[in-house]
Design an enzyme around this catalytic site. Structure first.
Site, PDB file in Angstrom:
ATOM      1  N   LYS A  13       0.858  -1.196   0.000  1.00 41.16           N
ATOM      2  CA  LYS A  13       0.000   0.000   0.000  1.00 41.16           C
ATOM      3  C   LYS A  13       0.898   1.252   0.000  1.00 41.16           C
ATOM      4  O   LYS A  13       1.961   1.233  -0.606  1.00 41.16           O
ATOM      5  CB  LYS A  13      -0.961  -0.045   1.187  1.00 41.16           C
ATOM      6  N   HIS A 101      -8.393  -3.537  -6.191  1.00 41.59           N
ATOM      7  CA  HIS A 101      -8.335  -3.674  -4.729  1.00 41.59           C
ATOM      8  C   HIS A 101      -9.492  -2.866  -4.125  1.00 41.59           C
ATOM      9  O   HIS A 101      -9.847  -1.808  -4.638  1.00 41.59           O
ATOM     10  CB  HIS A 101      -6.992  -3.159  -4.215  1.00 41.59           C
ATOM     11  N   GLU A 103      -9.671  -0.907  -1.733  1.00 40.27           N
ATOM     12  CA  GLU A 103      -9.354   0.491  -1.410  1.00 40.27           C
ATOM     13  C   GLU A 103      -9.423   1.352  -2.670  1.00 40.27           C
ATOM     14  O   GLU A 103      -9.842   2.507  -2.624  1.00 40.27           O
ATOM     15  CB  GLU A 103      -7.974   0.577  -0.736  1.00 40.27           C
ATOM     16  N   SER A 219      -6.151  -9.348   6.858  1.00 38.64           N
ATOM     17  CA  SER A 219      -5.520  -9.634   8.155  1.00 38.64           C
ATOM     18  C   SER A 219      -4.854 -11.005   8.221  1.00 38.64           C
ATOM     19  O   SER A 219      -4.941 -11.699   9.236  1.00 38.64           O
ATOM     20  CB  SER A 219      -6.536  -9.465   9.294  1.00 38.64           C
TER      21      SER A 219
HETATM   22  P1  PGA Z   1      -4.282  -6.544   5.486  1.00 37.28           P
HETATM   23  O1  PGA Z   1      -4.511  -6.038   3.969  1.00 37.28           O
HETATM   24  O2  PGA Z   1      -3.476  -7.803   5.421  1.00 37.28           O
HETATM   25  O3  PGA Z   1      -3.562  -5.413   6.159  1.00 37.28           O
HETATM   26  O4  PGA Z   1      -5.647  -6.795   6.067  1.00 37.28           O
HETATM   27  C1  PGA Z   1      -4.821  -6.941   2.949  1.00 37.28           C
HETATM   28  C2  PGA Z   1      -4.987  -6.204   1.644  1.00 37.28           C
HETATM   29  O5  PGA Z   1      -5.558  -5.120   1.641  1.00 37.28           O
HETATM   30  O6  PGA Z   1      -4.554  -6.692   0.572  1.00 37.28           O
END
Ligand code: PGA
Length: 259
Positions: A13, A101, A103, A219
């Site tokens: 990210k 993704h 986001e 996560s």
């Molecule tokens: P995270 O993110 O492992 O911090 O939950 C996963 C992702 O957004 O690909």
């Protein structure tokens, strides 16, 4: 069952400048053994500004980690201030590009149509898309998670040929599990990844569905990776937070060693 080599990808990210990126990749290569890389494909997806530096280190030190990007535009070139074209990434030896993704969809308003255009553009530039899908908490509670993911995968693959899909990666990432510390149970994650594989079988053939690699994301940590990776339809992980630390990420890649 088809012989799908697991793929564990680190999505950094908007973290790590290029100095930190170089250190992290070097540390990661130190932590991983030859055997790890024989068993598991590993990719890192740093921010755009780090790609050239990371590529140089991977090349110079012959580190067998795949270089990935987090995003790209679907056009080859043009008046798109701030955007990066797929062929620019391909020139940097980028292998894998994340498309859609959550986001990007939620914060930057990417639509299913745009995600589909990106998947096709990434393939046209001879790279592999990681097409993301996943439901919100409201959709999960309303019992429509399967429908949501089916719609996203169907739209994301529109016009993509079976042989291309067979070599692709799809990441199932429930939005409520991303960056929250909440992980889908291995059973729920398996059920949704099986749903994704079923969608591919319906759209194409069973053989295509058996070949596509499906990652779970949300996560993923060293502690939960072994149970998630043991599920028959989970072929890898898309890891955010825990991939920023080389040791944690290496422990996830080494999920097989857990007792
Ligand atoms: P995270 O993110 O492992 O911090 O939950 C996963 C992702 O957004 O690909």
């Amino acid at each position: 069952m088809a012989d799908r080599k697991p793929l564990i990808s680190g999505n950094w990210k908007m973290h790590h400048n290029h100095f930190e990126a170089i250190q992290t990749v070097q540390k990661l290569s130190y932590e991983l053994t030859k055997e790890d890389i024989e068993e598991v494909d590993v990719s890192v997806h740093p921010p755009f500004t780090d790609l050239r530096s990371v590529q140089t280190v991977l090349d110079a030190d012959k580190i067998p980690i795949l270089l990935g990007a987090q995003h790209c535009h679907f056009e080859d070139k043009g008046a798109f201030t701030g955007e990066v074209a797929p062929n620019m990434l391909a020139k940097l030896n980028v292998d894998l590009v994340i498309a859609g993704h959550s986001e990007r969809r939620q914060v930057f308003g990417e639509t299913d149509e745009e995600v589909n255009a990106k998947v096709k553009a990434i393939l046209a530039a001879e790279m592999t898309p990681i097409l993301c899908c996943g439901e919100t908490l409201e959709e999960r509670e309303a019992g429509t998670a399967g429908e949501r993911v089916t719609a996203q995968v169907t739209a994301g693959l529109k016009g993509v040929k079976a042989e291309q899909v067979a070599a692709m990666v799809i990441a199932y990432e429930p939005i409520w599990a991303i960056g929250t510390g909440k992980t889908a149970t291995p059973e729920d994650a398996q059920e949704m990844c099986a749903t994704v594989r079923g969608v591919v079988a319906d759209l194409y053939t069973k053989a295509t569905a058996e070949s596509v690699r499906i990652q779970y994301g949300g996560s993923v940590k060293p502690g939960n990776a072994p149970d998630l990776m043991a599920q028959p339809d989970i072929d890898g992980a898309l890891v955010g937070g825990a991939s920023l630390d080389a040791v944690d990420f290496a422990r996830i890649v080494q999920y097989r060693n857990a007792v």
